[in-house]
Design a protein around this motif. Structure first.
Motif, PDB file in Angstrom:
ATOM      1  N   VAL A   6      -5.910  -4.247  13.032  1.00  0.00           N
ATOM      2  CA  VAL A   6      -6.135  -3.098  12.214  1.00  0.00           C
ATOM      3  C   VAL A   6      -4.804  -2.226  11.975  1.00  0.00           C
ATOM      4  N   TYR A   7      -4.152  -2.243  10.982  1.00  0.00           N
ATOM      5  CA  TYR A   7      -2.918  -1.719  10.479  1.00  0.00           C
ATOM      6  C   TYR A   7      -3.273  -0.472   9.486  1.00  0.00           C
ATOM      7  N   ASP A   8      -2.893   0.763   9.802  1.00  0.00           N
ATOM      8  CA  ASP A   8      -2.881   2.165   8.929  1.00  0.00           C
ATOM      9  C   ASP A   8      -1.409   2.231   8.620  1.00  0.00           C
ATOM     10  N   PRO A   9      -1.011   1.707   7.381  1.00  0.00           N
ATOM     11  CA  PRO A   9       0.415   1.886   7.131  1.00  0.00           C
ATOM     12  C   PRO A   9       0.891   3.123   6.691  1.00  0.00           C
ATOM     13  N   MET A  42       0.681  -1.201   0.046  1.00  0.00           N
ATOM     14  CA  MET A  42      -0.009   0.021  -0.049  1.00  0.00           C
ATOM     15  C   MET A  42       0.890   1.244  -0.037  1.00  0.00           C
ATOM     16  N   ARG A  43       1.929   1.272   0.675  1.00  0.00           N
ATOM     17  CA  ARG A  43       2.976   2.377   0.768  1.00  0.00           C
ATOM     18  C   ARG A  43       3.316   2.605  -0.414  1.00  0.00           C
ATOM     19  N   ARG A  44       3.835   1.449  -1.198  1.00  0.00           N
ATOM     20  CA  ARG A  44       4.646   1.593  -2.477  1.00  0.00           C
ATOM     21  C   ARG A  44       3.655   2.261  -3.628  1.00  0.00           C
ATOM     22  N   ASN A  45       2.357   1.574  -3.480  1.00  0.00           N
ATOM     23  CA  ASN A  45       1.100   2.069  -4.631  1.00  0.00           C
ATOM     24  C   ASN A  45       0.314   3.225  -4.306  1.00  0.00           C
ATOM     25  N   LEU A  46       0.496   4.055  -3.075  1.00  0.00           N
ATOM     26  CA  LEU A  46      -0.303   5.134  -2.951  1.00  0.00           C
ATOM     27  C   LEU A  46      -0.392   5.952  -4.022  1.00  0.00           C
ATOM     28  N   ALA A  47       0.839   6.758  -4.394  1.00  0.00           N
ATOM     29  CA  ALA A  47       0.737   7.796  -5.432  1.00  0.00           C
ATOM     30  C   ALA A  47       0.830   7.059  -6.917  1.00  0.00           C
ATOM     31  N   GLU A  48       0.756   5.889  -6.949  1.00  0.00           N
ATOM     32  CA  GLU A  48       1.061   5.258  -8.320  1.00  0.00           C
ATOM     33  C   GLU A  48      -0.388   5.043  -8.994  1.00  0.00           C
ATOM     34  N   THR A  49      -0.475   5.153 -10.288  1.00  0.00           N
ATOM     35  CA  THR A  49      -1.696   4.993 -11.141  1.00  0.00           C
ATOM     36  C   THR A  49      -2.147   3.433 -10.633  1.00  0.00           C
ATOM     37  N   LYS A  50      -3.443   3.208 -10.457  1.00  0.00           N
ATOM     38  CA  LYS A  50      -3.821   1.952 -10.240  1.00  0.00           C
ATOM     39  C   LYS A  50      -4.919   1.171 -11.139  1.00  0.00           C
ATOM     40  N   ARG A  51      -4.960  -0.018 -11.342  1.00  0.00           N
ATOM     41  CA  ARG A  51      -5.904  -0.422 -12.344  1.00  0.00           C
ATOM     42  C   ARG A  51      -7.035  -0.824 -11.452  1.00  0.00           C
ATOM     43  N   ALA A  52      -8.296  -0.510 -12.011  1.00  0.00           N
ATOM     44  CA  ALA A  52      -9.574  -0.901 -11.481  1.00  0.00           C
ATOM     45  C   ALA A  52     -10.146  -2.075 -12.251  1.00  0.00           C
ATOM     46  N   ASN A  53     -10.657  -3.102 -11.193  1.00  0.00           N
ATOM     47  CA  ASN A  53     -11.245  -4.336 -11.867  1.00  0.00           C
ATOM     48  C   ASN A  53     -12.781  -3.990 -12.102  1.00  0.00           C
ATOM     49  N   VAL A  54     -13.324  -2.907 -11.014  1.00  0.00           N
ATOM     50  CA  VAL A  54     -14.826  -2.531 -11.207  1.00  0.00           C
ATOM     51  C   VAL A  54     -15.054  -1.325 -10.720  1.00  0.00           C
ATOM     52  N   VAL A  55     -15.649  -0.464 -11.566  1.00  0.00           N
ATOM     53  CA  VAL A  55     -15.839   1.051 -11.100  1.00  0.00           C
ATOM     54  C   VAL A  55     -17.373   1.380 -11.227  1.00  0.00           C
ATOM     55  N   PRO A  73      -4.271   9.157   1.858  1.00  0.00           N
ATOM     56  CA  PRO A  73      -3.435   8.224   2.718  1.00  0.00           C
ATOM     57  C   PRO A  73      -4.481   7.908   4.068  1.00  0.00           C
ATOM     58  N   HIS A  74      -5.780   7.534   3.632  1.00  0.00           N
ATOM     59  CA  HIS A  74      -6.522   7.139   4.819  1.00  0.00           C
ATOM     60  C   HIS A  74      -7.306   5.796   4.602  1.00  0.00           C
ATOM     61  N   ALA A  75      -6.572   4.658   4.768  1.00  0.00           N
ATOM     62  CA  ALA A  75      -7.036   3.315   4.403  1.00  0.00           C
ATOM     63  C   ALA A  75      -5.995   2.373   5.365  1.00  0.00           C
ATOM     64  N   CYS A  76      -6.503   0.953   5.474  1.00  0.00           N
ATOM     65  CA  CYS A  76      -5.793   0.409   6.164  1.00  0.00           C
ATOM     66  C   CYS A  76      -6.003  -1.107   5.694  1.00  0.00           C
ATOM     67  N   VAL A  77      -5.572  -2.066   6.561  1.00  0.00           N
ATOM     68  CA  VAL A  77      -5.563  -3.701   6.371  1.00  0.00           C
ATOM     69  C   VAL A  77      -6.408  -4.038   7.671  1.00  0.00           C
ATOM     70  N   SER A  78      -7.352  -4.837   7.546  1.00  0.00           N
ATOM     71  CA  SER A  78      -8.139  -5.342   8.720  1.00  0.00           C
ATOM     72  C   SER A  78      -8.455  -6.867   8.679  1.00  0.00           C
ATOM     73  N   ILE A  79      -8.047  -7.179   9.807  1.00  0.00           N
ATOM     74  CA  ILE A  79      -7.794  -8.761  10.014  1.00  0.00           C
ATOM     75  C   ILE A  79      -8.565  -9.149  11.356  1.00  0.00           C
ATOM     76  N   ALA A  80      -9.465 -10.255  11.252  1.00  0.00           N
ATOM     77  CA  ALA A  80     -10.014 -10.858  12.606  1.00  0.00           C
ATOM     78  C   ALA A  80     -10.131 -12.259  12.506  1.00  0.00           C
ATOM     79  N   LEU A  81      -9.939 -12.809  13.547  1.00  0.00           N
ATOM     80  CA  LEU A  81     -10.122 -14.453  13.524  1.00  0.00           C
ATOM     81  C   LEU A  81     -11.270 -14.721  14.298  1.00  0.00           C
ATOM     82  N   GLN A  82     -12.232 -15.273  13.674  1.00  0.00           N
ATOM     83  CA  GLN A  82     -13.466 -15.613  14.328  1.00  0.00           C
ATOM     84  C   GLN A  82     -13.540 -17.045  14.710  1.00  0.00           C
ATOM     85  N   GLN A  83     -14.240 -17.579  15.711  1.00  0.00           N
ATOM     86  CA  GLN A  83     -14.609 -19.049  16.204  1.00  0.00           C
ATOM     87  C   GLN A  83     -16.322 -19.156  15.985  1.00  0.00           C
ATOM     88  N   ARG A  84     -16.586 -20.355  15.604  1.00  0.00           N
ATOM     89  CA  ARG A  84     -18.148 -20.569  15.695  1.00  0.00           C
ATOM     90  C   ARG A  84     -18.382 -20.606  17.276  1.00  0.00           C
TER      91      ARG A  84
END
Ligand code: LIP
Length: 245
Positions: A107-110, A1-14, A76-87
């Motif tokens: 939750v990590y804000d790079p 994310m840090r490396r690509n923030l200012a780069e042109t990005k390919r969109a799959n769906v708009v 630069p307001h975005a993050c990675v969010s990961i949770a572990l859940q159990q039934r």
């Protein structure tokens, strides 16, 4: 994310109110590879797809880039969010509609190098230091964040409430990243956050972090495909807030 923030990005769906990037998929692949190779017994439910055995008692709930539209525009307001859940073994007040409850949230804000972590039953932390929600009990002193999700229907449902609430609070904020809005309430920067039409991967980790920081996290299913409506607050403001059906 840090490396690509200012780069042109390919969109799959708009669409008018949303963008899905090729980088979302690449980021999830990175996360999937690491988690599934280290914990083959746990499944993975992510914004960009699922992996492993959906019947597994454990699952990772992953939003590889939360705040994708911000990121697409180089905000630069975005993050990675990961949770572990159990039934959940028995009926649990913390369980989501399909019976899973969150045990671990990260939750990590790079861009700000801010890492929020929580283990159920232990204090939430920001960069290793314990955090607590605010003590503000009056709406006219509160900063409340709100999200309008991704479609016109949700926009039309939320706007009347926005117009009413903006006159009763100190400030409203529309930041565009649910996981960071939840961690900002957990850290006492915001006093509440409301959104409808949000997905489980946007809120699973942040919801636990908020609860472990002494906050109140209310969620109810509001549509197919893990869609929820939610009210996050410092607890003191809970009775003064609602979220349109
Ligand atoms: C975003 C959420 C945000 C919501 C957006 C979108 P994404 O998640 O974080 O709160 O308003 O519509 O759902 O798509 O960037 O992972």
């Amino acid at each position: 994310m840090r490396r690509n923030l200012a780069e042109t990005k390919r969109a799959n769906v708009v669409t008018q109110h949303d963008i899905k990037l090729e980088l979302d998929v690449r980021s999830q692949k990175l996360i999937e590879h690491k988690l599934c190779s280290s914990f083959p017994e746990a499944a993975l439910l992510g914004e960009e797809g699922i992996a492993g055995d959906p019947q597994s008692d454990y699952r990772w709930v992953v939003d590889p880039i939360d705040g994708t539209v911000n990121f697409a525009y180089g905000i630069p307001h975005a993050c990675v969010s990961i949770a572990l859940q159990q039934r959940a073994k028995k009926r649990s007040p913390f369980a989501y509609a399909d019976g899973y409850e969150t045990l671990v949230g990260v939750v990590y804000d790079p861009f700000c190098n801010e890492l929020w972590t929580a283990l159920r039953g232990q204090p939430a932390k920001l960069n290793g230091k314990a955090i607590r929600v605010s003590r503000r009990a009056k709406l006219n002193e509160a900063i409340v964040s709100i999200g309008f999700a991704k479609n016109r229907e949700t926009l039309e449902a939320m706007l009347p409430y926005f117009v009413e609430l903006v006159q009763r609070v100190r400030k409203m904020r529309i930041m565009g990243a649910a996981a960071l809005a939840l961690t900002y309430v957990a850290t006492g920067r915001f006093d509440a956050y409301i959104e409808r039409g949000i997905r489980i991967w946007d809120i699973a980790a942040g919801g636990l972090i908020l609860q472990c920081a002494g906050g109140d996290f209310w969620q109810k299913p509001s549509g197919p495909d893990h869609t929820y409506r939610m009210i996050a607050s410092n607890g003191l403001l809970r009775r003064r807030l609602t979220v349109p059906d």
